[in-house]
Design an enzyme around this catalytic site. Structure first.
Site, PDB file in Angstrom:
ATOM      1  N   HIS A 221     -13.178 -45.046 -11.194  1.00 44.28           N
ATOM      2  CA  HIS A 221     -13.581 -45.213 -12.581  1.00 44.28           C
ATOM      3  C   HIS A 221     -14.462 -44.045 -13.027  1.00 44.28           C
ATOM      4  O   HIS A 221     -14.245 -43.428 -14.072  1.00 44.28           O
ATOM      5  CB  HIS A 221     -14.347 -46.535 -12.714  1.00 44.28           C
ATOM      6  CG  HIS A 221     -14.883 -46.787 -14.090  1.00 44.28           C
ATOM      7  ND1 HIS A 221     -16.173 -46.491 -14.453  1.00 44.28           N
ATOM      8  CD2 HIS A 221     -14.282 -47.293 -15.191  1.00 44.28           C
ATOM      9  CE1 HIS A 221     -16.347 -46.817 -15.720  1.00 44.28           C
ATOM     10  NE2 HIS A 221     -15.230 -47.310 -16.193  1.00 44.28           N
TER      11      HIS A 221
ATOM     12  N   MET B 291      -3.740  -5.336  11.310  1.00 40.42           N
ATOM     13  CA  MET B 291      -4.608  -4.270  11.800  1.00 40.42           C
ATOM     14  C   MET B 291      -5.365  -3.566  10.686  1.00 40.42           C
ATOM     15  O   MET B 291      -4.826  -3.304   9.618  1.00 40.42           O
ATOM     16  CB  MET B 291      -3.802  -3.249  12.584  1.00 40.42           C
ATOM     17  CG  MET B 291      -4.699  -2.448  13.497  1.00 40.42           C
ATOM     18  SD  MET B 291      -3.869  -1.002  14.114  1.00 40.42           S
ATOM     19  CE  MET B 291      -3.849   0.007  12.636  1.00 40.42           C
TER      20      MET B 291
ATOM     21  N   LYS C 140       0.837  -1.188   0.000  1.00 39.98           N
ATOM     22  CA  LYS C 140       0.000   0.000   0.000  1.00 39.98           C
ATOM     23  C   LYS C 140       0.881   1.250   0.000  1.00 39.98           C
ATOM     24  O   LYS C 140       0.698   2.161  -0.804  1.00 39.98           O
ATOM     25  CB  LYS C 140      -0.862  -0.031   1.271  1.00 39.98           C
ATOM     26  CG  LYS C 140      -2.190   0.636   1.166  1.00 39.98           C
ATOM     27  CD  LYS C 140      -2.959   0.413   2.478  1.00 39.98           C
ATOM     28  CE  LYS C 140      -3.522  -0.991   2.591  1.00 39.98           C
ATOM     29  NZ  LYS C 140      -3.859  -1.359   3.980  1.00 39.98           N
TER      30      LYS C 140
ATOM     31  N   SER D 158       7.259 -41.591 -24.056  1.00 40.10           N
ATOM     32  CA  SER D 158       6.180 -40.817 -23.453  1.00 40.10           C
ATOM     33  C   SER D 158       6.102 -41.183 -21.982  1.00 40.10           C
ATOM     34  O   SER D 158       5.808 -42.326 -21.628  1.00 40.10           O
ATOM     35  CB  SER D 158       4.859 -41.127 -24.158  1.00 40.10           C
ATOM     36  OG  SER D 158       3.819 -40.407 -23.541  1.00 40.10           O
TER      37      SER D 158
ATOM     38  N   GLY E   1      -5.958 -10.467   9.087  1.00 42.57           N
ATOM     39  CA  GLY E   1      -5.540 -10.596  10.469  1.00 42.57           C
ATOM     40  C   GLY E   1      -4.610  -9.488  10.908  1.00 42.57           C
ATOM     41  O   GLY E   1      -4.337  -9.339  12.091  1.00 42.57           O
TER      42      GLY E   1
ATOM     43  N   TYR F  84       6.733 -32.465 -25.953  1.00 46.55           N
ATOM     44  CA  TYR F  84       5.296 -32.218 -25.866  1.00 46.55           C
ATOM     45  C   TYR F  84       4.735 -32.663 -24.523  1.00 46.55           C
ATOM     46  O   TYR F  84       5.352 -33.458 -23.817  1.00 46.55           O
ATOM     47  CB  TYR F  84       4.540 -32.913 -27.002  1.00 46.55           C
ATOM     48  CG  TYR F  84       4.503 -34.418 -26.917  1.00 46.55           C
ATOM     49  CD1 TYR F  84       3.506 -35.060 -26.180  1.00 46.55           C
ATOM     50  CD2 TYR F  84       5.451 -35.197 -27.565  1.00 46.55           C
ATOM     51  CE1 TYR F  84       3.465 -36.441 -26.092  1.00 46.55           C
ATOM     52  CE2 TYR F  84       5.416 -36.582 -27.482  1.00 46.55           C
ATOM     53  CZ  TYR F  84       4.425 -37.198 -26.737  1.00 46.55           C
ATOM     54  OH  TYR F  84       4.385 -38.561 -26.635  1.00 46.55           O
TER      55      TYR F  84
ATOM     56  N   CYS G 228       2.357 -38.106 -20.898  1.00 42.12           N
ATOM     57  CA  CYS G 228       0.915 -38.262 -21.051  1.00 42.12           C
ATOM     58  C   CYS G 228       0.260 -38.548 -19.713  1.00 42.12           C
ATOM     59  O   CYS G 228      -0.859 -39.010 -19.659  1.00 42.12           O
ATOM     60  CB  CYS G 228       0.601 -39.337 -22.079  1.00 42.12           C
ATOM     61  SG  CYS G 228       1.221 -40.961 -21.631  1.00 42.12           S
TER      62      CYS G 228
ATOM     63  N   ARG H 149      -4.542  -0.427  -6.522  1.00 40.94           N
ATOM     64  CA  ARG H 149      -3.918  -1.772  -6.533  1.00 40.94           C
ATOM     65  C   ARG H 149      -4.378  -2.471  -7.801  1.00 40.94           C
ATOM     66  O   ARG H 149      -5.350  -2.038  -8.438  1.00 40.94           O
ATOM     67  CB  ARG H 149      -4.317  -2.564  -5.297  1.00 40.94           C
ATOM     68  CG  ARG H 149      -5.820  -2.747  -5.186  1.00 40.94           C
ATOM     69  CD  ARG H 149      -6.175  -3.423  -3.860  1.00 40.94           C
ATOM     70  NE  ARG H 149      -7.625  -3.388  -3.685  1.00 40.94           N
ATOM     71  CZ  ARG H 149      -8.247  -3.573  -2.535  1.00 40.94           C
ATOM     72  NH1 ARG H 149      -7.546  -3.755  -1.429  1.00 40.94           N
ATOM     73  NH2 ARG H 149      -9.553  -3.553  -2.452  1.00 40.94           N
TER      74      ARG H 149
ATOM     75  N   ARG I 143      -2.663   2.915   8.858  1.00 43.13           N
ATOM     76  CA  ARG I 143      -2.957   1.590   8.286  1.00 43.13           C
ATOM     77  C   ARG I 143      -1.716   0.716   8.339  1.00 43.13           C
ATOM     78  O   ARG I 143      -0.602   1.191   8.165  1.00 43.13           O
ATOM     79  CB  ARG I 143      -3.317   1.713   6.802  1.00 43.13           C
ATOM     80  CG  ARG I 143      -4.633   2.308   6.476  1.00 43.13           C
ATOM     81  CD  ARG I 143      -4.738   2.338   4.944  1.00 43.13           C
ATOM     82  NE  ARG I 143      -6.080   2.595   4.472  1.00 43.13           N
ATOM     83  CZ  ARG I 143      -6.538   3.797   4.117  1.00 43.13           C
ATOM     84  NH1 ARG I 143      -5.756   4.848   4.195  1.00 43.13           N
ATOM     85  NH2 ARG I 143      -7.770   3.929   3.686  1.00 43.13           N
TER      86      ARG I 143
END
Lengths: 926, 926
Positions: free
Chosen positions: A458, A107, A25, A810, A105, A898, A878, A342, A96
């Site tokens: 399954h 302040m 901030k 693979s 949590g 790949y 794969c 932000r 802040r």
């Protein structure tokens, strides 16, 4: 630390990029100030000051801190022309917390610090609003009392309610300024009583206490838990800064206003300013919901000059931050102040659209646009979702087994589902668990719900393969197929009742809940085209049927990396043939059954080749142990018991009929037993019994203690060569037929479970022989490659030798992960893996996220050794992890060619592959 | 090949070390000739000539071959003063095949080649024995007809029998010279009829045909099969040589003799000449068994000069070959000829004794002596064996599951075995299969026989662990425990019947068969002491009980490398406590059960430490999944069914009794039901039902699909910490108590199934905490190490990290092999592994012989990485392969510090470890 250490930075001084020192901030406030945006003057106490204080045994501030704060306050007084604690013209500030990343949590904001009984009067005069003044004061006392003095809210709340009762107010709005003034007095008493000392009226004392409270909140329980859970390590955020900023007031007249805005619409991504504002109001009024805020477009008419400034602010923010901003502003006396900005949180659609449009505008490069979107977020766009605006209470909870939402009528078996689907019914198949012979039910239904089984059951695997929603293992539901009903507690669902399942959350609802359709927008297409152009890794899909392949292609798959032929075996018209093959007593009988399977598989493959042309289709030969196609021993035993009983009953009935026919023919008349119960019925039942007994003895013969590690894959293919021979023939004939018809084909034959080159060589003998025959028959050269799965650890160790035979590798990382960890996935996920993850013994579930340190290490070695003996070896993956972005990052670094994943992960993988390329220089496997 | 290639070598020329070119037999003949021993003159046709001929499309001899043969024959004529084909003074030769290694199926010896109707007369004159002459001639015709002309024996045999019938002879000895002469004539007819051409009377034609026949026999079916089966590759033996050697005759008078001898006694190893001879006889007379040969010592008196020459021969052979020789000789006219020598085949005892004594004599170095004994052969000396001289027909066949032989009375359950053993009965426990709760039966019995299960069944593993003989999976035996009998076909064995089992062959015999006891001789002790002094690898034993440990120590184990604590759980007095622990509903109840197990385990460990002091004892914490301690689901279901029926029966009985008591009390009289069937009986049964139901639900809860890969080892230790904590406490307290009593202790705590350092760190927290407490209590520093099994592939990949926590690694190659191959041992050995071995897809069973190329590769990497982070890391192996000589050779090369194997493999491993060291320079893992 030396005495002259700088603990405090004004917004003019702070380095906007140093979030670790100034907090997110604070850094943004500095950045905006230095960009020349109008930000209320203020300063930041650094995170270092926080850590220094917390480290101090007596938790004392660093020397000089408060001196530096006083210097800054003096500067603020000078800039604003007000005085801190000055009764007639008070300088008020907000305080802040703010660390490098926002964290629950810590302040909250304290507003209006600097108020006391004197300065309150100044505020009232300035705002000309007594009620506002006292309201601000009593809020300040409570908040300060709570966060800085540790007094529980309940004490203030009780006192507040007592006054409300006294004055007969039903809600806060009815309280007058006088009532609120009384409350401030009562609150002083609360403070005195609870804290044993009066509320500090000295403004510097207020400030010091507030700073201390912010520091302490860094070590608050929720903040600490949050950091542990989300693995926020000191290199990410360490300590909190304190932002102290001059208060500005939007409620000092009609030339004041307050609002929040997005530089673009965060729901759609549309390039228009988006937001709400209130005139003559303070920030908390927008939140409180007492007055209804107005859409920001209305400001163009109501406050045209401010609107122009706001448009200017929006443009400057976007061109500076090059990302959609979520900002807050206040207009005080006709002057626009920007209070905060932000990066805007957006849904996936907006995220994609803004990234693509910003790149089109030249705000971003394409590479930057690609990096803007979290690949996982795309999942939102690929499945129908429940309408987020619709609120409903779930009926039951299960595991989110396959994403997407669907509604339909409950149906309890696959045959019935198939029948009802022909009438156009939308259905949800509800089963205890599913099996291969339920497969037609999956086709017929919109989604699947099971009461047993996990994410790898399954039902889950098949549904994911088909891209249909599935909720699995909803233990609260008990399914009774015979009576066609399911119970959830007291509630009974009958066939035909409508339910909705959400496979993304695992929730089950009664009735139909509206859904938002999948949203494969043109911007997403554009983004993914850019991704493909950037990525080195190619993205293929796992698909077992031509329908799967078609969808995969639509989603941008550049081939099929895994076609599991056994899934093809599971269809209704094939399973009896497969059973025949398994039960065959000799090779001849088995070959007869296989001969009938051959044309069916050939047609499957032709259709796959046609769908995917000119991309490759990789066919994996039969993998699972054949007993997976059979019922269990227990099921057969139960069936046999029933059949024996049936046989007894038929015998009894026919005996009875016979004796009645002689003794009391009048009782029978023309009646007769149903055909199958007459003579011959027993013989029929006995034939069934014989058949089931054969199955039972086969099931027992095939029993394995650890089926994962048993007689399967190439081991089966070598001991029963006729199965693989049939499949190889089907692939090559299908390819030849397609090529004859002018279709470009790239067939790849892949052998599973290989552990030694000898196995591959054996299968290659079949392939060579069959391809020669096929090529002679068709008079053409079939375009195919021969390769192997790498899913057995020994295959990794023998990569050099395997690569001499295989043209491609693979990685089957599902099995490879099981073997590397010696974890059976199902057993691990049910027993100890959750414990391991919760206790940090393993960071992730290695079946979802590739285990880079173990499995990955093995893979890297394998790739290296494999390419030593065949430099142009093609290497892919794969396993399920191939569609996971973090895994893709590693796979790119490991030099794979790949990844192949389920169709609906293809877009995610494409984007992730591009990001992997773009971020390769930063990659460190750790 | 060039024309002047040398195809033929005389015994004076050939290089005695070139067995590949000259064959083993030929090379030895050259060697002996060149040593100056008297060998009948002869020459060798090389294996190259054989290959050249077989390669030739028309199978023609190489040019020059026959010319070179003729040259050699001319030389023989000159040396012997005889003529080849010369009627009055014929030169006769023998023709033999001979490749580098001896091989069944190749051509036998042809004797007396050169005989024809003319030269026969010369032979008769020289031997002065007409009968001998004709007998030799008819044998030569038949053998030549068969091997060189391809005429089946039956044709000759029929003709031979016909003559015998004609002359009324019952056996061959009764045939006169004249009868034999007639037979030669009849044989000529047989040859003419069968071969369509006359028997060759030209001696060079005979020679050429014989050479061709020897060449061809190289490709005979049996020889080819043999080479395939025993993997005789071309680098070992390629082609056969032909040995042509002058005949000498021991039957030309009383100054002639023939005999065979060993330079030492091959049955005992005693350093005396051993053998038999016949005077005035030919070699085949010794074999034919017509005359009884005399022991060689008798020659000292009968032919003292020849005996002196024979002693001289023996000494010269041994000092030259430095190995016990098996030789043949003939004495012709008082002259001793040595016909053949080869290394003597000896049993293990003789092999060990001769090696040690030859080293003591200075004939060999100790290193050479160590290399002379095949470690596997030692197995013979470590178990009682069936007396080899006793012939018996086996009753049934099973798998040789644990070596050794034992006789005893059949007993069908463990309780009964325990009871009978107290009376001193020798017993064989016969079961369908065994389980953990049969363990006391193993202690009670001499051996174990099961009708189901393989070499890794419970029975096999436990019996091997205890060193008791076991025959497993004798499928022909059906065991009926209830009726206490077993059926083998028609034969029924009752309890108490005596049987004998041979766990080395898998055979089962009826009655008692004498056995030869184990033979741990002083020579073996000496050899193994030399081995220990030579080896770098240290040999430890796997032992689970103090008795096992004691035996291991006797056999030379230098510590316990694996003590499986779960085996300790299986004893009768512990299993109920273990069950209580498993069934415990909460942590408290579980701790109570564990508290009662603690002192029992502590005593076990104390006893182990005392037995092994000062050597290390490595305790592996609980490894198997806990459901292994429970009965199966099916067993419990059946028990529950029985119990329900019992409950119904009791109810019926009591109702009946009650009603009888009112209606017909006279029927009852004073009779009463047994106590448990009276009131209260039902309640008792119901309590049992409740208990069994709890077990059943626990069994179902613990069910795993792939138990090998499930919730076991450290995964269990982390999720239920109290189990490991108990075990760690037991180890450390036991160590402390022993140390307090002055015993030197090296305790090693080993964690199984580890896949990540996090797991080890967790267990280390328990160890650190408990050791601190124990050390404070005992006021001493407990001497222990903390280490890990390496049996999960991921542990190999993470070796660097694990070695930061673990002080030692112990490879669990049973599990590691399963994981590397993705083979479940039991499933693989039952389904496809035999096929893989037979078809050369895998050379060995990797569960018996370490798979060097796959698992070994992984191990080498692991050792390297582990020592990178801890240079003094101790690395060992405790899998079954650790006792296998070929594996030990690799393990030595891989840099391990120790192997641990079952006690009875310890001597084998000690010798193998020494040989590994001695041969390390030749080692190539391939």
């Amino acid at each position: 630390m030396s005495d002259d250490k700088k603990w405090v930075y004004s917004f003019h001084e702070g380095d906007g990029s140093d979030k670790r020192l100034l907090g997110g901030k604070g850094a943004n406030l500095c950045e905006m100030t230095q960009m020349g945006l109008r930000v209320p003057p203020g300063f930041i106490i650094t995170t270092e000051a926080c850590l220094h204080t917390l480290d101090d045994p007596r938790q004392e501030f660093p020397e000089q801190l408060m001196d530096q704060v006083r210097e800054q306050m003096a500067r603020l007084e000078k800039e604003t022309g007000r005085g801190f604690g000055q009764a007639d013209n008070p300088l008020l500030v907000s305080v802040r917390s703010g660390s490098a990343i926002s964290m629950p949590g810590m302040m909250d904001t304290i507003l209006n610090l600097g108020l006391n009984s004197d300065t309150l009067q100044g505020l009232i005069e300035q705002t000309n609003n007594e009620r506002f003044g006292y309201d601000s004061y009593r809020r300040f006392i409570q908040l300060f009392g709570k966060v800085a003095m540790g007094i529980a809210d309940e004490h203030f709340d009780e006192a507040f309610e007592a006054v409300k009762r006294q004055v007969g107010a039903n809600n806060d709005v009815e309280l007058t300024g006088e009532d609120l003034r009384r409350i401030t007095t009562v609150f002083f008493d609360v403070v005195q009583r609870q804290a044993g000392r009066p509320f500090p009226l000295d403004v510097y004392e207020q400030l010091e206490w507030s700073i201390r409270a912010v520091f302490k909140s860094w070590m608050g329980k929720r903040a600490v838990d949050y950091r542990r859970q989300f693995n926020v390590t000191p290199d990410i955020a360490h300590g909190t800064a304190v932002n102290i900023c001059t208060m500005v007031f939007g409620n000092m007249g009609n030339d004041g206003a307050t609002g929040v805005g997005f530089t673009r619409n965060p729901a759609t991504g549309e390039n228009v300013m988006y937001g709400e504002y209130l005139t003559n109001a303070q920030g908390e009024d927008v939140v409180a919901g007492i007055r209804t805020p107005k859409p920001v477009v209305q400001m163009a008419e109501e406050m045209p000059e401010i609107y122009r400034q706001l448009e200017d602010l929006r443009n400057r923010l976007e061109s500076h931050y090059r990302e959609v901003q979520d900002f807050e502003y206040t207009v005080e006396n006709g002057v626009l102040y920007c209070l905060q900005t932000r990066n805007g949180k957006m849904n996936a659609a907006a995220r994609v659209r803004t990234a693509v449009e910003m790149a089109a505008q030249g705000l971003l490069t394409r590479e930057e646009a690609l990096l803007r979107v979290d690949p996982e977020q795309l999942d939102q766009l690929l499945h129908p979702r429940l309408d987020p605006s619709f609120e409903a209470t779930p009926l039951a909870d299960g595991l989110p087994a396959s994403p997407g939402a669907a509604s339909g009528r409950v149906v309890f078996d696959a045959d019935r589902a198939e029948m009802l689907a022909r009438d156009g019914e939308k259905l949800i198949l509800v089963r205890e668990e599913t099996k291969p012979d339920d497969i037609h039910g999956f086709f017929a239904a919109q989604g699947v719900l099971t009461s047993r089984g996990g994410k790898t059951s399954h039902a889950a695997v098949v549904a994911r393969g088909m891209g249909k929603p599935c909720v699995a293992g909803a233990g609260g539901i008990s399914v009774d197929v015979r009576s066609r009903e399911a119970r959830v507690g007291e509630r009974v669902l009958h066939e035909g009742d409508v339910i909705t399942i959400d496979g993304g959350t695992g929730k089950v609802y009664e009735g139909e809940i509206p859904t938002v359709p999948a949203d494969f927008t043109s911007e997403l297409r554009t983004l993914l085209d850019w991704a493909d152009a950037t990525a080195r890794l190619c993205v293929l899909a796992n698909a077992d049927t031509p329908e799967d392949a078609r969808r995969a292609r639509e989603l941008g798959a550049r081939g099929i990396g895994l076609c599991r032929t056994e899934r093809m075996f599971n269809a209704q018209d094939r399973l009896p043939l497969v059973l025949e093959m398994i039960l065959a007593e000799d090779e001849d009988k088995r070959k007869q059954a296989l001969d009938r399977l051959l044309p069916i598989q050939r047609e499957d493959f032709k259709s796959m080749f046609q769908t995917m042309s000119p991309y490759p289709v990789t066919v994996r030969l039969l993998d699972p142990p054949i007993h997976e196609f059979l019922p269990t021993e227990r099921e057969l035993e139960e069936e046999l018991q029933d059949l024996h009983q049936l046989r007894g009953n038929i015998r009894g009935m026919t005996t009875l009929m016979q004796s009645l026919r002689t003794t009391s023919p009048e009782l029978i008349g023309t009646a007769n037993l149903p055909a199958f119960m007459q003579e011959g019925g027993v013989e029929y039942v006995e034939r069934v019994i014989t058949h089931k007994r054969r199955m039972l003895s086969k099931v027992r013969e095939l029993f394995e203690i650890n089926p994962m590690l048993g007689h399967r894959g190439v081991r089966l293919g070598i001991t029963f060569p006729e199965i693989y021979e049939m499949q190889i023939r089907a692939v090559l004939e299908a390819a030849a037929e397609c090529m004859q018809q002018g279709t470009e084909v790239h067939a790849e034959i892949m052998v599973p479970q290989v552990c030694t080159a000898q196995e591959l060589l054996r299968v290659k003998v079949y392939v060579d022989r069959i391809s020669q025959t096929v090529q002679e028959t068709f008079k053409l050269k079939v375009n195919f490659k021969f390769g192997t799965m790498i899913e057995v650890v020994r295959a990794c160790m023998r990569a050099r030798n395997l690569a001499e035979v295989a043209e491609f590798f693979s990685f089957g990382t599902n099995d490879l992960t099981q073997a590397t960890f010696s974890f059976s996935r199902e057993d691990a996920e049910n027993k100890f893996l959750p414990f391991y993850n919760e206790n940090g013994i393993l960071q992730d579930n290695p079946f979802e996220v590739l285990d880079v340190k173990g499995v990955g290490q093995l893979m890297e070695t394998t790739v290296k050794w494999g390419r030593e003996s065949r430099p142009d070896l093609i290497v892919g993956i794969c396993g399920e992890q191939g569609g996971h972005p973090a895994s893709i990052r590693f796979l790119h670094a490991a030099g794979l060619d790949y990844v192949s994943c389920s169709a609906l992960r293809v877009p995610i993988a494409r984007l992730a592959a591009a990001q992997a390329k773009l971020r390769e220089s930063e990659y460190d496997a750790g």
